[in-house]
Scaffold this motif. Sequence first.
Motif, mmCIF file in Angstrom:
data_model
loop_
_atom_site.group_PDB
_atom_site.id
_atom_site.type_symbol
_atom_site.label_atom_id
_atom_site.label_comp_id
_atom_site.label_asym_id
_atom_site.label_seq_id
_atom_site.Cartn_x
_atom_site.Cartn_y
_atom_site.Cartn_z
ATOM 1 N N ARG A 22 1.021 -1.210 -0.148
ATOM 2 C CA ARG A 22 -0.036 0.066 0.335
ATOM 3 C C ARG A 22 0.715 1.120 0.120
ATOM 4 N N THR A 23 1.229 1.939 -1.056
ATOM 5 C CA THR A 23 2.559 2.482 -1.026
ATOM 6 C C THR A 23 2.005 3.912 -0.604
ATOM 7 N N PRO A 24 2.673 4.882 0.126
ATOM 8 C CA PRO A 24 1.938 6.538 0.164
ATOM 9 C C PRO A 24 2.472 7.328 -0.812
ATOM 10 N N LEU A 25 1.289 8.326 -0.172
ATOM 11 C CA LEU A 25 1.149 9.276 -0.565
ATOM 12 C C LEU A 25 2.160 10.145 -0.133
ATOM 13 N N LEU A 26 3.366 10.809 -1.721
ATOM 14 C CA LEU A 26 4.189 11.505 -0.680
ATOM 15 C C LEU A 26 3.950 12.976 -0.898
ATOM 16 N N PRO A 27 3.857 13.616 -0.331
ATOM 17 C CA PRO A 27 3.711 15.213 -0.454
ATOM 18 C C PRO A 27 5.075 16.171 -1.174
ATOM 19 N N CYS A 28 5.440 16.361 -2.094
ATOM 20 C CA CYS A 28 6.444 17.111 -2.475
ATOM 21 C C CYS A 28 6.269 18.705 -2.768
ATOM 22 N N PRO A 29 7.009 19.235 -1.231
ATOM 23 C CA PRO A 29 7.406 20.944 -1.217
ATOM 24 C C PRO A 29 8.043 21.520 -2.037
ATOM 25 N N TRP A 30 8.846 21.066 -3.146
ATOM 26 C CA TRP A 30 9.955 21.059 -3.830
ATOM 27 C C TRP A 30 9.304 21.236 -5.551
ATOM 28 N N ALA A 31 7.971 20.801 -5.047
ATOM 29 C CA ALA A 31 7.659 20.909 -6.402
ATOM 30 C C ALA A 31 6.480 21.876 -6.535
ATOM 31 N N ALA A 32 6.610 23.223 -5.823
ATOM 32 C CA ALA A 32 5.396 23.821 -5.351
ATOM 33 C C ALA A 32 5.441 25.137 -6.053
ATOM 34 N N THR A 33 4.425 25.610 -6.985
ATOM 35 C CA THR A 33 4.513 26.566 -7.362
ATOM 36 C C THR A 33 3.763 27.603 -7.552
ATOM 37 N N GLY A 34 3.632 29.079 -6.666
ATOM 38 C CA GLY A 34 2.663 29.201 -6.447
ATOM 39 C C GLY A 34 1.332 28.572 -5.104
ATOM 40 N N ASP A 35 0.251 28.391 -5.644
ATOM 41 C CA ASP A 35 -0.523 28.132 -4.642
ATOM 42 C C ASP A 35 -0.689 26.496 -5.045
ATOM 43 N N ARG A 36 0.331 25.507 -6.716
ATOM 44 C CA ARG A 36 0.279 24.751 -7.494
ATOM 45 C C ARG A 36 1.104 23.526 -5.991
ATOM 46 N N ARG A 37 0.266 22.755 -5.803
ATOM 47 C CA ARG A 37 1.496 21.931 -5.214
ATOM 48 C C ARG A 37 0.938 20.385 -6.192
ATOM 49 N N LEU A 38 1.782 18.847 -5.578
ATOM 50 C CA LEU A 38 1.799 17.921 -5.958
ATOM 51 C C LEU A 38 2.050 17.029 -5.199
ATOM 52 N N TRP A 39 1.679 15.711 -5.373
ATOM 53 C CA TRP A 39 1.940 14.620 -4.938
ATOM 54 C C TRP A 39 1.829 14.073 -5.163
ATOM 55 N N LEU A 40 2.944 12.571 -4.737
ATOM 56 C CA LEU A 40 3.544 11.233 -5.499
ATOM 57 C C LEU A 40 2.977 9.808 -5.681
ATOM 58 N N LYS A 41 2.523 9.649 -6.137
ATOM 59 C CA LYS A 41 2.222 8.009 -5.974
ATOM 60 C C LYS A 41 3.098 7.300 -6.485
ATOM 61 N N PRO A 42 4.409 6.576 -4.784
ATOM 62 C CA PRO A 42 5.567 5.576 -5.986
ATOM 63 C C PRO A 42 5.023 4.251 -5.975
ATOM 64 N N GLU A 43 4.406 3.643 -7.247
ATOM 65 C CA GLU A 43 4.201 1.976 -7.587
ATOM 66 C C GLU A 43 5.432 1.771 -7.551
#
Length: 320
Positions: A22-43
């Motif tokens: 059950r892979t985690p959903l990882l926050p990516c603060p280094w990928a944020a631009t302005g109010d856009r944010r990304l999470w990664l699902k590392p299969e």
Amino acid sequence: MALIGLEELRAAQRRIAGVAVRTPLLPCPWAATGDRRLWLKPESLQPTGAFKLRGAYNRLAAMTAEECARGVVAQSSGNHAQAVAYAAGLLGIKAVIVMPDTSPGVKVDNTRAFGAEVILVAPGERDTLPAELVERHGYVWVPPYDDPYIIAGQGTVGLEIGEDAPDELDTVLVPVSGGGLISGTAAALKLTCPGVRVVGVEPELAADAQASLRAGEHLSWPVEDTYRTIADGLRTPTVGVLPFRHLTAYVDDIVTVSEDEIRDTVALLARRGRLVAEPSGAVAAAGWFHRADEVGGRVAAAVVSGGNIEPALLAELLAR
């Protein structure tokens, strides 16, 4: 054949528990631009290095005793191959895998290491030889994507994203090849988180799914065209019949990324995200980094679908 529903998705989730991670959903603060944010699902963290284990194990574990005794055959460029081999080993089932002779050596070696018999063929024979082997030996055919059990198993990715995502999640990015992963993931999300958009991402050099979705009809690209992309797991020349039905029902759009964008994202995920992603596994994140205007959304999750990359290629991309 009907679209998969929550009952099939939940059954798959129970069936693969304890086998697939059950892979985690990882926050990516280094990928944020302005109010856009990304999470990664590392299969890429699955035991076989890719999401394919979910569908393969769900399919094999649902087989009857008579089917198990016959053995299975599958075709794959590598990740489905490893998944079927691994699942068959756990369940004590003979597995024969047909792989194109262009498959990365690491994927061929891993498939054999998991105990499967591997048959290497020209790319154009990958999808035809399994039918001959079924006729000749009586194997059960385990297709890589055009099967409800496969789709339901891959859809557990979507169930997990829905359960783990922040409330503000509005977009999920999923790579597209034969369509099993995006079909199951989109179904799971639309049935549990109906406000979330699902956007597929595929290479410009293998954009048959985008062409099909936008034309509203099932289209196919020549093998010699799709095999130009570095994303070896996304070279399938057409989406499956059942996956195409799911695409038209649940997927909001499909965008494409260039070869350079894929290469750059493999390196970026390794350097900044500390994640090893093969080119196919980096495609969804590449959509976020390079096609923001087309993708849209403010808070997204991208599925890193696999990490089975040749060491030499990884070194080359990190040196760019």
